[in-house]
Design a protein around this motif. Structure first.
Motif, mmCIF file in Angstrom:
data_model
loop_
_atom_site.group_PDB
_atom_site.id
_atom_site.type_symbol
_atom_site.label_atom_id
_atom_site.label_comp_id
_atom_site.label_asym_id
_atom_site.label_seq_id
_atom_site.Cartn_x
_atom_site.Cartn_y
_atom_site.Cartn_z
ATOM 1 N N ASP A 235 35.104 58.445 39.483
ATOM 2 C CA ASP A 235 34.596 59.176 40.638
ATOM 3 C C ASP A 235 35.259 58.670 41.933
ATOM 4 O OD1 ASP A 235 33.089 60.210 42.653
ATOM 5 O OD2 ASP A 235 31.151 59.404 41.966
ATOM 6 N N PRO A 236 35.861 59.566 42.742
ATOM 7 C CA PRO A 236 36.519 59.124 43.982
ATOM 8 C C PRO A 236 35.585 58.296 44.875
ATOM 9 C CG PRO A 236 36.877 61.477 43.651
ATOM 10 C CD PRO A 236 35.961 61.016 42.562
ATOM 11 N N ALA A 237 34.292 58.623 44.868
ATOM 12 C CA ALA A 237 33.328 57.910 45.721
ATOM 13 C C ALA A 237 33.168 56.448 45.294
ATOM 14 C CB ALA A 237 31.984 58.619 45.669
ATOM 15 N N LYS A 238 33.557 56.155 44.040
ATOM 16 C CA LYS A 238 33.402 54.780 43.522
ATOM 17 C C LYS A 238 34.636 53.923 43.815
ATOM 18 C CE LYS A 238 29.506 55.161 40.908
ATOM 19 N NZ LYS A 238 29.408 56.067 39.775
ATOM 20 N N ALA A 239 35.680 54.522 44.373
ATOM 21 C CA ALA A 239 36.935 53.782 44.605
ATOM 22 C C ALA A 239 36.732 52.541 45.480
ATOM 23 C CB ALA A 239 38.004 54.706 45.185
ATOM 24 N N PRO A 240 36.033 52.658 46.651
ATOM 25 C CA PRO A 240 35.875 51.468 47.505
ATOM 26 C C PRO A 240 35.168 50.322 46.790
ATOM 27 C CG PRO A 240 35.286 53.458 48.705
ATOM 28 C CD PRO A 240 35.462 53.854 47.274
ATOM 29 N N GLU A 241 34.102 50.669 46.073
ATOM 30 C CA GLU A 241 33.318 49.643 45.366
ATOM 31 C C GLU A 241 34.169 48.965 44.282
ATOM 32 O OE1 GLU A 241 29.760 49.816 42.131
ATOM 33 O OE2 GLU A 241 29.907 51.505 43.519
ATOM 34 N N PHE A 242 34.902 49.775 43.521
ATOM 35 C CA PHE A 242 35.747 49.236 42.442
ATOM 36 C C PHE A 242 36.810 48.290 43.002
ATOM 37 C CE2 PHE A 242 39.679 49.286 40.002
ATOM 38 C CZ PHE A 242 39.223 48.922 38.735
ATOM 39 N N SER A 246 37.403 44.199 42.561
ATOM 40 C CA SER A 246 38.671 43.675 42.020
ATOM 41 C C SER A 246 39.288 42.654 42.973
ATOM 42 C CB SER A 246 39.676 44.811 41.782
ATOM 43 O OG SER A 246 39.115 45.784 40.958
ATOM 44 N N PHE A 247 39.248 42.962 44.291
ATOM 45 C CA PHE A 247 39.810 42.015 45.272
ATOM 46 C C PHE A 247 39.041 40.698 45.207
ATOM 47 C CE2 PHE A 247 40.795 45.954 48.110
ATOM 48 C CZ PHE A 247 41.909 46.232 47.338
ATOM 49 N N LYS A 248 37.713 40.828 45.123
ATOM 50 C CA LYS A 248 36.858 39.628 45.098
ATOM 51 C C LYS A 248 37.191 38.759 43.883
ATOM 52 C CE LYS A 248 32.058 38.589 45.874
ATOM 53 N NZ LYS A 248 30.733 39.111 45.622
ATOM 54 N N GLU A 249 37.490 39.419 42.775
ATOM 55 C CA GLU A 249 37.804 38.685 41.536
ATOM 56 C C GLU A 249 39.268 38.258 41.499
ATOM 57 O OE1 GLU A 249 36.602 41.528 38.591
ATOM 58 O OE2 GLU A 249 34.463 41.106 38.895
ATOM 59 N N GLY A 250 40.015 38.568 42.584
ATOM 60 C CA GLY A 250 41.424 38.163 42.660
ATOM 61 C C GLY A 250 42.329 38.960 41.732
ATOM 62 N N LYS A 251 41.874 40.155 41.341
ATOM 63 C CA LYS A 251 42.673 40.965 40.412
ATOM 64 C C LYS A 251 43.677 41.829 41.165
ATOM 65 C CE LYS A 251 39.278 41.524 36.765
ATOM 66 N NZ LYS A 251 38.184 42.389 36.388
#
Ligand code: COA
Length: 374
Positions: A235-242, A246-251
């Motif tokens: 879902d495009p609306a989920k992009a920011p959360e995803f 990922s950034f937080k996990e260093g991915k």
């Protein structure tokens, strides 16, 4: 030649270091890319796959006769043979598709007794697409899909990859994506091919090494990883959360970033347009909106643009191609670029044998095994 000082150090990953002169292609930070002097947009709007392959290999556009015999040469050499399909079957369904292609390429190299280098390369280039199309199905016990007489390279590859019927526009797009995958100056796999070529090993050996390098997610494997991400986010609306997670996990976000392109990848831009067009024609552009949302969020938060893999992946998906075949498609096309680098290296060969800075201990005294503690 540049004078090298004894013990001279280069940046990690050889970033920004020019390791050779080349006439094949060049990408620049400003988003430009040329194949043998022609801007990529010029090639993409006008040339077919075989014509581009000839250009990359020979350094100039072919005449009609030359193109005809190049196409014919490829068509005559497509038969991979039951022996190699048998090896694929032996590897079994759990084998990674790129490992299957690499093993098959090694096998073909052991069988091919052709003494002429040009013809040997043509055979490898021709067979690579058949290996790519079959590397996922044959190990799982399915029947090989073989080329159809009279079809162009990209149409043939597409019909072997998926039974789904494509429109004329979709087939045209698939050919463009193959053209984009064909060559990209000093990338990891082409460098690997060059290193092997510099030892004067044969093209099959160099291509097998190139395939090993292509497998990794930081190189060829990124297109599959990008599609898996799109399927996960949905879902495009989920992009920011995803992305935030990922950034937080260093991915790292697969399909984004590039050693050279910092503003935009010209191939990704074109593929984005093609994807939108394919989906608009179908009346459902949900996958485009999702990709666009991830791109926008990545730019806003990290200023990192998408690369070719990010937009090639949803194009392949829209054409009905299974995800494990995306990196093999890259290989089916990049083999032509690899062979251009192979030839450029052997034409003016110098063994690639750099130096390293030793930072380990020295002068240690040998301790017999029964006197060692720990
Ligand atoms: N997602 C998140 N952050 C990324 C990123 C990505 N895809 N690509 C680069 N970055 C960040 C790095 O974390 C690093 O941040 P830092 O300086 O805070 O540590 C910075 O950008 C520089 O990245 P680096 O990996 O050192 O640059 P590079 O030139 O070596 O990277 C790639 C090039 C392609 C290896 C890298 O962008 C990447 O791993 N991309 C994802 C894999 C991919 O799509 N590969 C296909 C390439 S065509």
């Amino acid at each position: 030649m540049t004078k090298v000082e004894e013990g001279m150090k280069v940046p990690k990953g050889l970033a920004g270091v020019s390791i050779t002169d080349t006439k094949i292609s060049k990408s620049e930070a400003d988003g430009s890319l040329i194949y043998r002097g022609y801007p990529i947009s010029e090639v993409a709007s006008n040339a077919g796959f075989e014509e581009t392959a000839f250009l990359i290999l020979k350094g100039r556009l072919p005449t009609r006769t030359e193109l005809g015999s190049f196409i014919q040469g490829l068509r005559e050499r497509q038969n991979v043979g039951e022996k190699v399909f048998g090896i694929m079957r032996e590897l079994g369904g759990g084998a990674h598709p790129i490992d299957v292609i690499r093993t098959s390429t090694s096998a073909l190299g052991s069988i091919d007794r052709e003494p002429d280098l040009d013809r040997k390369e043509l055979s490898l280039e021709s067979k690579m697409s058949v290996l790519a199309a079959n590397c996922h199905r044959v190990p799982r016990g399915e029947a090989p899909r073989t080329p159809k007489a009279g079809l162009r390279f990209s149409d043939n590859l597409l019909q072997m990859l998926t039974p789904k019927e494509a429109t004329d526009y979709e087939r045209w797009v698939f050919e463009r994506v193959l053209i984009f995958y064909m060559e990209h100056d000093m990338n990891a796999s082409s460098f690997t091919v060059m290193v092997v070529a510099s030892t004067l090993a044969d093209p099959y050996a160099a291509a097998s090494a190139g395939l090993a390098s292509l497998k990794g997610p930081l190189h060829g494997g990124a297109n599959e990883a990008a599609m898996e991400m799109l399927l996960k986010v949905k879902d495009p609306a989920k992009a920011p959360e995803f992305l935030a997670k990922s950034f937080k996990e260093g991915k790292k976000i697969m399909g984004f970033g590039h050693r050279v392109y910092k503003e935009f990848d010209p191939r990704a831009r074109l593929c984005k347009e093609y994807l939108h067009e394919i989906l608009k024609k179908r009346g459902d552009d949900a996958l485009f909106r999702l990709s666009d949302a991830i791109e926008k969020e990545m730019w806003e938060k990290k200023r990192i643009p998408p690369n070719l893999d990010f937009y090639a992946a949803p194009i392949f998906y829209s054409l009905g191609i299974e995800v494990p075949l995306y990196t093999p498609i890259f290989a089916a096309s990049r083999i032509f670029g690899w062979m251009a680098h192979y030839n450029e290296q052997v034409e003016e060969n110098k063994l690639i044998r750099p130096d390293s800075t030793y930072v380990g201990p020295s002068g240690l005294k040998y301790v017999p095994i029964d006197k060692r503690t720990g």
